[in-house]
Design an enzyme around this catalytic site. Structure first.
Site, PDB file in Angstrom:
ATOM      1  N   LYS A   1      -2.826   7.726 -36.821  1.00  0.00           N
ATOM      2  CA  LYS A   1      -2.508   9.031 -36.944  1.00  0.00           C
ATOM      3  C   LYS A   1      -1.152   9.122 -38.062  1.00  0.00           C
ATOM      4  O   LYS A   1      -1.141  10.517 -38.472  1.00  0.00           O
ATOM      5  CB  LYS A   1      -1.965   9.258 -35.585  1.00  0.00           C
ATOM      6  CG  LYS A   1      -1.615  10.831 -35.280  1.00  0.00           C
ATOM      7  CD  LYS A   1      -2.859  11.822 -35.047  1.00  0.00           C
ATOM      8  CE  LYS A   1      -2.464  12.934 -35.233  1.00  0.00           C
ATOM      9  NZ  LYS A   1      -3.709  13.863 -35.303  1.00  0.00           N
TER      10      LYS A   1
ATOM     11  N   GLU B   1     -14.764  10.664 -41.424  1.00  0.00           N
ATOM     12  CA  GLU B   1     -13.684  10.018 -40.613  1.00  0.00           C
ATOM     13  C   GLU B   1     -14.215   9.607 -39.237  1.00  0.00           C
ATOM     14  O   GLU B   1     -13.797   8.308 -39.111  1.00  0.00           O
ATOM     15  CB  GLU B   1     -12.654  11.027 -40.547  1.00  0.00           C
ATOM     16  CG  GLU B   1     -11.190  10.654 -40.176  1.00  0.00           C
ATOM     17  CD  GLU B   1     -10.444  11.702 -39.936  1.00  0.00           C
ATOM     18  OE1 GLU B   1     -10.595  12.842 -39.991  1.00  0.00           O
ATOM     19  OE2 GLU B   1      -9.116  11.642 -39.736  1.00  0.00           O
TER      20      GLU B   1
ATOM     21  N   TRP C   1       0.430  -1.344 -36.296  1.00  0.00           N
ATOM     22  CA  TRP C   1      -0.387  -1.206 -37.347  1.00  0.00           C
ATOM     23  C   TRP C   1      -0.090  -1.926 -38.589  1.00  0.00           C
ATOM     24  O   TRP C   1       0.829  -1.594 -39.168  1.00  0.00           O
ATOM     25  CB  TRP C   1      -0.671   0.315 -37.733  1.00  0.00           C
ATOM     26  CG  TRP C   1      -1.560   0.720 -38.593  1.00  0.00           C
ATOM     27  CD1 TRP C   1      -1.696   1.105 -39.995  1.00  0.00           C
ATOM     28  CD2 TRP C   1      -3.030   0.813 -38.265  1.00  0.00           C
ATOM     29  NE1 TRP C   1      -3.001   1.211 -40.196  1.00  0.00           N
ATOM     30  CE2 TRP C   1      -3.994   0.989 -39.117  1.00  0.00           C
ATOM     31  CE3 TRP C   1      -3.976   0.559 -37.029  1.00  0.00           C
ATOM     32  CZ2 TRP C   1      -5.358   1.154 -39.136  1.00  0.00           C
ATOM     33  CZ3 TRP C   1      -5.098   0.579 -36.789  1.00  0.00           C
ATOM     34  CH2 TRP C   1      -5.817   0.918 -37.825  1.00  0.00           C
TER      35      TRP C   1
ATOM     36  N   GLY D   1       8.494   0.634 -39.683  1.00  0.00           N
ATOM     37  CA  GLY D   1       8.718   1.098 -41.065  1.00  0.00           C
ATOM     38  C   GLY D   1       8.597  -0.112 -41.786  1.00  0.00           C
ATOM     39  O   GLY D   1       7.751  -1.086 -41.507  1.00  0.00           O
TER      40      GLY D   1
HETATM   41  C1  F6R Z   1      -7.565  13.718 -41.046  1.00  0.00           C
HETATM   42  C2  F6R Z   1      -6.008  13.547 -40.874  1.00  0.00           C
HETATM   43  C3  F6R Z   1      -5.125  12.888 -42.019  1.00  0.00           C
HETATM   44  C4  F6R Z   1      -3.870  13.682 -42.168  1.00  0.00           C
HETATM   45  C5  F6R Z   1      -3.092  12.962 -43.171  1.00  0.00           C
HETATM   46  C6  F6R Z   1      -1.578  13.828 -43.211  1.00  0.00           C
HETATM   47  O1  F6R Z   1      -7.980  14.184 -39.598  1.00  0.00           O
HETATM   48  O2  F6R Z   1      -5.449  13.476 -39.880  1.00  0.00           O
HETATM   49  O3  F6R Z   1      -5.998  13.361 -43.231  1.00  0.00           O
HETATM   50  O4  F6R Z   1      -4.096  14.895 -42.234  1.00  0.00           O
HETATM   51  O5  F6R Z   1      -2.806  11.944 -43.201  1.00  0.00           O
HETATM   52  O6  F6R Z   1      -0.953  13.511 -42.110  1.00  0.00           O
HETATM   53  P1  F6R Z   1       0.273  14.519 -41.673  1.00  0.00           P
HETATM   54  O7  F6R Z   1      -0.293  15.909 -41.623  1.00  0.00           O
HETATM   55  O8  F6R Z   1       0.958  13.971 -40.545  1.00  0.00           O
HETATM   56  O9  F6R Z   1       1.442  14.633 -42.819  1.00  0.00           O
END
Ligand code: F6R
Length: 605
Positions: free
Chosen positions: A600, A486, A74, A101
């Site tokens: 993700k 989204e 990514w 990273g």
């Molecule tokens: C929306 C979504 C993102 C995550 C955000 C934080 O569906 O998945 O908005 O919630 O990038 O990610 P985490 O929870 O992994 O810190």
């Protein structure tokens, strides 16, 4: 924001690497590549685009070998191209490296290496690593020493796996990016996350920052950067490989929405004793938060909405609590002290903004608690304590089951903290715990009976979609809108219902459906707001329990949720909104599990 994998065995490495990359695609999918070591040197095959393009390339030029590394990318430095795809190699083709990273000092290293004749072919920060190893191989006879010396020059975050042609070894290092080792009979795997190799083994070693791993066909060693051996326990993962597959659903998102009764049961198991009215939170017995004066939640996206929900619960119980966007908090933190509890809410445990907020909180002397889904994730290493939401792996980019498990876990945290801080149990505790005990079954009823598909069929393709709610229903409105935009790519916004008249109402037409989330005790004002938008011809969709049916008869559509506690009703309402978003995106033919421009795990700021 990438996934790395490595395979060390005595049979074909390519199959294992491709399986690993397919299971890691949720971490990035704009290019992919592998390097395999065989008797005739290192063979590197890499392609811009999704994994399928790499598979096609391998169809005509499949390398053979028993040791290899792989990467799904990514982009952070340089656009997705074949050249920028990993693995990257040195000038001689002896060294191949995959990296997740950011190498912060790559410009300095690149200048230094260019000045001594190294030639670069990509725009990535990663490419300095194989060249650095090449330079160190001239100084050190032993490739392992050369690898250590090169790693010690790197600044930033990295999980790296490396092949050096003349050795039957994968060298790897972890600093600030996740890396786990899996061991099966005669085979070893390295990866950014367990699902990469879960179908091959359930025995894993969670590596820590500063670890260097050397994996050979007959074993592995973990040391620190100077070579001192380190003991890292082998742990057994407690979820089955099918948990990381689609199990017959067309999309991971739908599968994960339908998993919520099971994942919530897992979240709540052993933590709620509704008859006795008690909460059991593993290492947080009654009194664990007695010194806390205020609570600051830090999180991003969906996790931020869960954090807002929790802050509203704590405020309602007399505890000073606020939810901050972690990215803002990291740049301008509010006042804090040793009596401040900073709760980092993050599904992945790797979000860069949230990690930085945690570091600011630690610098400010606050106590830190991670609430996360991923055991062994970076946030658990940086916080004083961790609590796991136990939702199981979530592969769809759009967070669904983890939001429900976050809110359920945080509601227990809110109960424990409030009781410790105020010295009295909330009069409402029993009712809340009863509702939580009923929650998995209530979610199942929604999944069985929801008219979300019909609502989506009637309303998809409009100009914009608005979501409104008050108190705990406000973060649910925000989450409903985030999910909708989204995955459908349609314009969607969430508002506090009180805000509607202060601007957004100007946008309301017959082409802007408005979803009202009614989960509180008194929703008269929100119902009034919904009548206002209906008077401007907007289609009105209400999410509410049957007890409000007589008050919402005017709505065009009603998404019914079972009667519940007002603070648990938000989780139920959100499930209805998840389903509407999913079906609208499906009708629009969107790539639901991989929405454009999103990944993700967001490990850059
Ligand atoms: C929306 C979504 C993102 C995550 C955000 C934080 O569906 O998945 O908005 O919630 O990038 O990610 P985490 O929870 O992994 O810190």
């Amino acid at each position: 924001m990438c996934g790395i994998t490595a395979y060390v065995g005595t049979d074909d490495a390519v199959g294992g690497l491709l399986t690993g990359l397919a299971n890691l695609e949720y971490r990035g999918y704009d290019s992919a590549g592998i390097a395999v070591k065989n008797g005739r040197g290192l063979r590197v095959v890499k392609r811009e685009g999704e994994l399928e393009r790499l598979r096609e390339a391998l169809g005509t030029e499949r390398p053979t070998g028993t040791i290899g590394i792989g990467h799904t990318r990514w982009s952070t430095h340089g656009p997705p191209t074949d050249e920028n795809a990993h693995p990257h190699t040195d000038c001689t083709g002896r060294v191949a490296v995959v990296h997740n990273g950011i190498i912060e000092n790559y410009e300095t290293l690149r200048e230094e290496l260019s000045a001594t004749g190294h030639e670069f072919h990509s725009e990535t920060d990663t490419e300095v690593v194989p060249h650095l190893i090449e330079a160190e191989l001239e100084r050190h006879e032993n490739p392992e020493s050369a690898f250590r010396a090169a790693v010690s020059r790197l600044e930033g975050s990295y999980a790296i796996a490396c092949l050096v042609d003349e050795t039957e070894v994968v060298y790897a290092a972890r600093q600030g990016s996740p890396l786990v080792l899996g061991q099966a009979e005669g085979r070893y795997f390295l990866a950014s996350d367990v699902p990469a190799f879960r179908e091959f083994t359930d025995e894993v070693v969670y590596l820590e920052d500063g670890d260097i791993v050397v994996v050979r066909p007959d074993g592995y060693t973990v040391t620190d950067c100077s070579g001192v051996p380190l003991a890292r326990p082998v742990e057994t993962v407690d979820w089955e490989p099918e948990a990381a597959g689609k199990s017959g659903y067309p999309h991971y998102m739908l599968k994960e929405i339908h998993e919520q009764p099971a994942s919530l049961r897992q979240t709540l198991q052993g933590r709620v004793e509704s008859l006795a009215g008690t909460v059991t939170l593993e290492e947080f017995p009654p009194g664990a938060f007695a010194d806390v004066e205020q609570v600051q939640f830090v999180a991003m996206g969906t996790s931020h909405h869960a954090a807002m929900y929790a802050a509203s619960m704590l405020s309602g119980r007399g505890v000073t609590a606020n939810a901050y966007m972690a990215g803002e908090y990291a740049d301008s933190p509010p006042p804090m002290s040793a009596d401040t509890l900073v709760v980092a809410v993050t599904q992945s445990g790797e979000t860069a903004d949230t990690m930085n907020a945690v570091r600011r909180a630690r610098d400010g002397g606050a106590r830190t608690l991670a609430v996360t889904n991923v055991v062994g994730s970076s946030v658990t290493r940086e916080c004083d304590d961790s609590l796991f939401i136990r939702a199981g792996p979530e592969i769809g980019v759009a967070a669904t089951k983890t939001f429900s498990s976050q809110v359920a876990t945080l509601s227990l945290v809110a109960e424990r903290v409030a009781e410790d801080v105020t010295g009295v149990a909330s009069a409402d505790t029993r009712a809340l715990l009863d509702a939580l005990s009923d929650l998995p079954g209530d979610v199942q009823r929604i999944l069985d009976e929801s008219p979300a598909r019909e609502v989506a069929e009637a309303l998809y393709g409009c100009d914009a979609y608005f979501f409104i709610g008050r108190r705990a229903a406000y973060p649910v409105a925000l989450e409903g809108a985030l999910k909708f935009k989204e995955i459908t790519y349609e314009h969607a916004e969430g508002f506090a219902a009180s805000e509607l008249k202060h601007g957004p109402l100007a946008l309301v037409t017959d082409e802007t459906p408005v979803f009202g989330v009614l989960t509180g005790e008194d929703e008269t004002k929100t119902i009034g707001n919904l009548k206002e938008v209906q008077a401007r011809d907007a289609p009105v969709i209400v999410v509410a329990p049957p007890s409000k049916a007589d008050k919402v008869g005017f709505a065009d559509y009603v998404l019914t949720i079972p009667e519940s506690h007002p603070e648990v009703g938000g989780i139920l309402a959100n499930v209805q909104l998840q389903l509407v978003s999913y079906h609208a995106a499906d009708l629009l033919g969107r790539p639901i599990d991989k929405p454009r421009n999103l990944a993700k795990s967001v490990t850059v700021e």
